[in-house]
Design an enzyme around this catalytic site. Structure first.
Site, PDB file in Angstrom:
ATOM      1  N   GLU A 317       2.381  -2.084  -4.733  1.00  0.00           N
ATOM      2  CA  GLU A 317       2.253  -1.067  -5.314  1.00  0.00           C
ATOM      3  C   GLU A 317       3.662  -1.151  -5.787  1.00  0.00           C
ATOM      4  OE1 GLU A 317      -0.737  -0.774  -5.515  1.00  0.00           O
ATOM      5  OE2 GLU A 317      -1.517  -0.598  -3.868  1.00  0.00           O
ATOM      6  N   TYR A 404      -5.994 -12.206  -7.102  1.00  0.00           N
ATOM      7  CA  TYR A 404      -5.391 -11.736  -5.950  1.00  0.00           C
ATOM      8  C   TYR A 404      -4.837 -12.723  -5.695  1.00  0.00           C
ATOM      9  CZ  TYR A 404      -6.280  -5.933  -5.732  1.00  0.00           C
ATOM     10  OH  TYR A 404      -6.303  -5.201  -5.805  1.00  0.00           O
TER      11      TYR A 404
HETATM   12  N1  BES Z   1      -5.081  -1.474  -8.130  1.00  0.00           N
HETATM   13  C1  BES Z   1      -5.090  -1.864  -6.998  1.00  0.00           C
HETATM   14  C2  BES Z   1      -6.558  -1.408  -6.211  1.00  0.00           C
HETATM   15  C3  BES Z   1      -7.006  -1.057  -7.128  1.00  0.00           C
HETATM   16  C4  BES Z   1      -7.878  -2.361  -7.955  1.00  0.00           C
HETATM   17  C5  BES Z   1      -8.385  -0.091  -7.447  1.00  0.00           C
HETATM   18  C6  BES Z   1      -8.891  -2.272  -8.932  1.00  0.00           C
HETATM   19  C7  BES Z   1      -9.166  -0.065  -8.203  1.00  0.00           C
HETATM   20  C8  BES Z   1      -9.607  -0.929  -9.152  1.00  0.00           C
HETATM   21  C9  BES Z   1      -4.618  -1.755  -5.773  1.00  0.00           C
HETATM   22  O1  BES Z   1      -2.996  -2.304  -6.195  1.00  0.00           O
HETATM   23  C10 BES Z   1      -4.243  -2.608  -4.379  1.00  0.00           C
HETATM   24  O2  BES Z   1      -4.665  -4.064  -4.592  1.00  0.00           O
HETATM   25  N2  BES Z   1      -4.379  -2.103  -3.584  1.00  0.00           N
HETATM   26  C11 BES Z   1      -5.159  -3.143  -2.833  1.00  0.00           C
HETATM   27  C12 BES Z   1      -3.661  -3.101  -1.358  1.00  0.00           C
HETATM   28  C13 BES Z   1      -2.998  -4.236  -1.964  1.00  0.00           C
HETATM   29  C14 BES Z   1      -1.977  -4.450  -0.200  1.00  0.00           C
HETATM   30  C15 BES Z   1      -3.289  -5.493  -1.948  1.00  0.00           C
HETATM   31  C16 BES Z   1      -6.264  -2.545  -1.303  1.00  0.00           C
HETATM   32  O3  BES Z   1      -6.057  -1.263  -1.707  1.00  0.00           O
HETATM   33  O4  BES Z   1      -6.424  -3.176  -0.475  1.00  0.00           O
HETATM   34 ZN    ZN Z   2      -2.615  -4.088  -6.991  1.00  0.00          ZN
END
Ligand code: BES
Ligand code: ZN
Length: 621
Positions: A317, A404
């Protein structure tokens, strides 16, 4: 002509859809690549550049109400300002602070997108004031009863705006290609604290009124608000933790190295430009692991594992403060630019602090998860391309391991081809060049070629950009990751029938996850009991481990774990944890009915984002 076409297309979404699907003219396609198919706004004509938000938080009616002042840049002297809205009640609209009432019209409701809000403005209009209130069903907002909090005494509310849910609590131009600054005044019940994705105070105000300023331009999906019984603890010069008072000590211990993370990130890719970096630990119904709201990351309490083993989430984050929050994907089709870069950056921060063997574990686990996801999607599925086409769909469909992990591995491929020093100076310059802007994949690729590839054919053949970005599946030049640490788990898993003999000293969450994933798919109850007796999986306090263990339990009808699983599904609302469990429960004829029963109890406690996903699973079964 093309600019004109773009304006017109916004007014005819169906035509835009047909063109986007069928268009073969590469040039036209490129020029259309920055059209946001998930927003009604036409920022090329009239763009919102600043918001002044004034809202009262009402826990009784579960609504936000008040007004927003929009500062408009009317580029083409148009007579219409087009905004996004969803389930908002628009009470009245005024122009330029002189109380002249403006005409406005809400368009028809479109699935996922909500309704356009078109306001009649004058060619010289600068300020538009909208009085409105939200619906208790607002998709971004979760209203929690005291019983859903750790303290159990006060209610709690929070927003989750990404990807296109900001429009359900503020009428605005809800696309990642539009950036604005904002100020806000939020009135909430006394005894509670309000926090936003902006500069925050660290103490409660006796009158319940809080003022916020976000002086950097941000896209709408980074608008965020949380209100609850929240306290603060500093973790260093410019960083700290907000959480419910009872969670504060464990949260502060877990994330003690936040300042080191910020320093490491800055050493890698340049100064942190957002003032403070704080983290807000939310109640367990928060549907994500973390959300990179500027100045104040929102996080799930499930990362407080008690052993600091899940802190890569903070690195992730935090990394978004550069990739995403500074340089933003122009549309949700370019989502990999946000997340691929962020996972890459996260790994670099973790490598600096914890070393390469640790990151190899993360990488190997993530790569295996992606392979599994692709095998379910099918490797010819268009959603396995980095550049997506989400027209007519929920941008949430693009939230897969492709953005990702494939995104991150694409960047590692470039790094390997050009060498780390050149790659790092490229990334540094990239963040500086496009800071506070939004860019498309196409623009990124032009920049990449201009700065790093220089049309060098040998490099091009090594990297195979087109295959990575515009083709499905994983290209064969993808780097291979070995993890010597995780080999320990693989060896142990082979001898799972003798848990007493296994040497698991010093294992982290990652070793355990890999161990569980390497077990055979069918295990008899006696062996599961032996494993459970030795390693206490069913009683684990670690949500990552529980999620994997419960999946094994379901596949093998190990019903001894079902009580704990039900408790878990009814108390944790993080989508990543609940989705695979419902999938498994529904897939097993013996537990299909159980899935529906549990979901009936758990659903009221989930955020709309998690509900939408699980509802769909239930519908398909
Ligand atoms: N920005 C994302 C969460 C998100 C993405 C919310 C698309 C809504 C739509 C956040 O940065 C994220 O990727 N969170 C991951 C954590 C991570 C360590 C990969 C999660 O929530 O699992
Ligand atoms: Zn993210």
């Amino acid at each position: 002509m093309k600019r004109f076409l773009k304006f017109e297309l916004k007014q005819f979404p169906l035509l835009a859809l047909i063109l986007a699907i069928n268009c073969t003219d590469k040039d036209l396609k490129n020029s259309m690549s920055d059209i946001d198919k998930h927003s009604f706004a036409i920022p090329d004509q009239a763009k919102v550049v600043h918001l002044d938000l004034n809202l009262k938080v009402d826990f009784i009616t579960k609504t936000l109400g008040g007004y927003v002042d929009l500062l408009v840049e009317n580029k083409t002297h148009t007579k219409q300002l087009v905004l996004d809205s969803r389930d908002l009640v628009i009470e009245k609209v005024e122009l330029d602070g002189n109380y002249s009432k403006a005409e406005f019209k809400l368009g028809d409701s479109i699935k996922f997108l909500g309704r356009s809000l078109t306001i009649q403005i004058k060619p010289d209009t600068k300020k538009v004031k909208i009085y409105y209130h939200t619906s208790p069903m607002a998709a971004a907002i979760q209203w929690l009863d005291p019983s859903q909090t750790a303290g159990g005494k006060y209610p709690f509310m929070f927003t989750q705006s990404q990807a296109i849910l900001a429009r359900s609590w503020v009428p605005l131009q809800d696309g990642p290609g539009v950036k604005f600054t904002y100020n806000a005044t939020i009135a909430c019940p006394v005894n509670l604290m309000a926090l936003m994705s902006a500069e925050n105070d660290t103490v409660k105000h006796t009158d319940g009124v809080y003022h916020f300023k976000q002086t950097n331009p941000i896209p709408s999906y980074l608008m965020a608000l949380a209100v609850g019984d929240i306290a603060f603890k500093s973790l260093g010069k410019n960083c700290g933790i907000y959480a419910e008072p009872s969670l504060l000590p464990s949260a502060a211990w877990e994330f003690a190295n936040m300042e080191t993370m910020i320093q490491s990130a800055e050493e890698l890719y340049g100064k942190y430009l957002w003032g403070r970096y704080d983290l807000l630990v939310l109640p367990p119904s928060f549907p994500f692991g973390g959300m990179e709201n500027p100045c104040l990351t929102f996080a799930t309490p499930t990362v407080i594992a008690g052993d600091r083993s899940l802190v890569s989430l903070v690195a992730h984050e935090l990394a978004h403060s550069w990739s995403g929050n500074l340089v933003t994907n122009a549309t949700w089709d370019d989502f990999w630019l946000n997340e691929g870069f962020t996972v890459y950056f996260e790994h670099r921060i973790m490598e600096k602090i914890y070393g390469k063997p640790y990151v190899d574990m993360l990488c190997k686990l993530e790569f295996d998860e992606m392979k599994k996801e692709i095998s379910v999607m099918g490797d010819a599925n268009a959603d396995t391309k980095l550049k997506l086409n989400l027209v007519g769909r929920d941008p949430d469909d693009g939230v897969t391991d492709i953005a990702y992990i494939k995104g991150c591995f694409f960047l590692k491929t470039i790094e390997n081809a050009v060498g780390r020093p050149k790659w790092d100076s490229f990334v540094n310059k990239y963040f500086k060049t496009f800071a506070f802007q939004s860019i498309t994949t196409e623009k990124f690729l032009v920049y990449l070629n201009h700065e790093l590839i220089h049309d060098n054919n040998i490099l091009k053949q090594k990297i195979r950009i087109d295959d990575w970005v515009y083709k499905t599946g994983i290209p064969s030049n993808c780097p291979i990751i070995e993890s010597t640490e995780l080999q320990k788990s693989e060896r142990a898993a082979k001898d799972y029938i003798h848990p007493q003999k296994l040497d698991t000293k010093g294992w982290t969450t990652h070793h355990w996850l890999h161990f569980l994933r390497c077990l055979p798919s069918k295990i008899n109850t006696t062996d599961l009991q032996k494993l459970d007796a030795k390693f206490k999986f069913t009683q684990s306090g670690n949500c990552e481990i529980l999620c994997d263990w419960f999946q094994i339990a379901i596949s093998n009808d190990y019903d001894i774990a079902y009580n704990a699983m039900e408790k878990y599904l009814c108390s944790v609302g993080r989508r990543k944890f609940v989705q695979p469990l419902y999938e498994k429960l529904l897939a097993n004829p013996k537990t299909k009915a159980t899935a529906k029963e549990i979901y009936k109890k758990a659903r009221p406690g989930y955020h709309s984002v998690a509900r939408a996903t699980v509802d769909q699973l239930m519908e398909n079964k």
